[in-house]
Design a protein around this motif. Structure first.
Motif, short mmCIF file in Angstrom:
data_model
loop_
_atom_site.label_atom_id
_atom_site.label_comp_id
_atom_site.label_asym_id
_atom_site.label_seq_id
_atom_site.Cartn_x
_atom_site.Cartn_y
_atom_site.Cartn_z
N MET A 235 -34.05 -25.86 25.33
CA MET A 235 -33.22 -26.42 26.12
C MET A 235 -31.71 -25.51 26.34
N LEU A 236 -31.43 -24.73 25.49
CA LEU A 236 -30.12 -24.11 25.40
C LEU A 236 -30.42 -22.62 26.44
N PHE A 237 -31.67 -22.22 26.62
CA PHE A 237 -31.83 -21.27 27.62
C PHE A 237 -31.82 -21.98 29.05
N ILE A 238 -31.94 -23.25 29.18
CA ILE A 238 -31.74 -23.74 30.62
C ILE A 238 -30.20 -23.83 30.86
N ILE A 239 -29.55 -24.34 29.78
CA ILE A 239 -28.06 -24.62 30.11
C ILE A 239 -27.33 -22.99 30.32
N TRP A 240 -28.06 -22.07 29.51
CA TRP A 240 -27.56 -20.73 29.75
C TRP A 240 -27.77 -20.24 31.28
N ILE A 241 -28.93 -20.57 31.61
CA ILE A 241 -29.39 -20.13 33.26
C ILE A 241 -28.56 -20.55 34.05
N ILE A 242 -28.31 -22.02 33.83
CA ILE A 242 -27.50 -22.71 34.78
C ILE A 242 -25.87 -22.41 34.74
N VAL A 243 -25.25 -22.34 33.65
CA VAL A 243 -23.84 -22.04 33.41
C VAL A 243 -23.80 -20.37 33.95
N GLY A 244 -24.77 -19.50 33.66
CA GLY A 244 -24.62 -18.14 34.42
C GLY A 244 -24.75 -18.36 35.68
N GLY A 245 -25.63 -18.89 36.32
CA GLY A 245 -25.69 -19.24 37.97
C GLY A 245 -24.42 -19.68 38.37
N ILE A 246 -23.72 -20.49 37.76
CA ILE A 246 -22.44 -21.11 38.27
C ILE A 246 -21.30 -19.96 38.23
N LEU A 247 -21.42 -19.26 37.16
CA LEU A 247 -20.19 -18.35 36.79
C LEU A 247 -20.58 -17.19 37.88
N GLY A 248 -21.83 -16.77 38.12
CA GLY A 248 -22.04 -15.68 39.00
C GLY A 248 -21.83 -16.26 40.60
N TRP A 249 -22.05 -17.39 40.70
CA TRP A 249 -21.72 -17.82 42.18
C TRP A 249 -20.30 -17.79 42.53
N LEU A 250 -19.29 -18.26 41.24
CA LEU A 250 -17.91 -18.41 41.31
C LEU A 250 -17.55 -16.97 41.43
N ALA A 251 -17.95 -15.93 40.69
CA ALA A 251 -17.66 -14.62 40.87
C ALA A 251 -17.69 -14.08 42.29
#
Length: 89
Positions: A1-17
């Motif tokens: 489950m942590l891996f999925i959260i990691w991907i979601i948060v990484g995607g949001i941070l990458g999109w914001l950047a």
């Protein structure tokens, strides 16, 4: 489950950047995730000692760790822009 959260948060941070660096039109969802995760590694290596916190890759989901991960993604996009175009946008 942590891996999925990691991907979601990484995607949001990458999109914001990518929004900050104005490369959003050139990137898709997968590249945003990659930028967010690799940017978090870069932020952890460069900025974590300055802020005294971890990153999202170190299972630390505090405000400062999100900021360090975001700044790492921005730095990563600036380096990529510099190498591809010879200038930072």
């Amino acid at each position: 489950m942590l891996f999925i959260i990691w991907i979601i948060v990484g995607g949001i941070l990458g999109w914001l950047a990518s929004m900050v660096m104005k490369t959003d039109a050139e990137q898709g969802m997968i590249l945003n995730i990659v930028v967010g995760i690799i940017g978090a590694f870069l932020g952890g290596w460069l900025l974590s000692p300055l802020f005294g916190t971890g990153t999202i890759n170190a299972d630390d989901f505090s405000i400062t760790s999100l900021l360090v991960s975001f700044l790492g993604a921005v730095i990563l996009l600036a380096i990529v822009n510099l190498l591809r175009r010879g200038k930072v946008r």
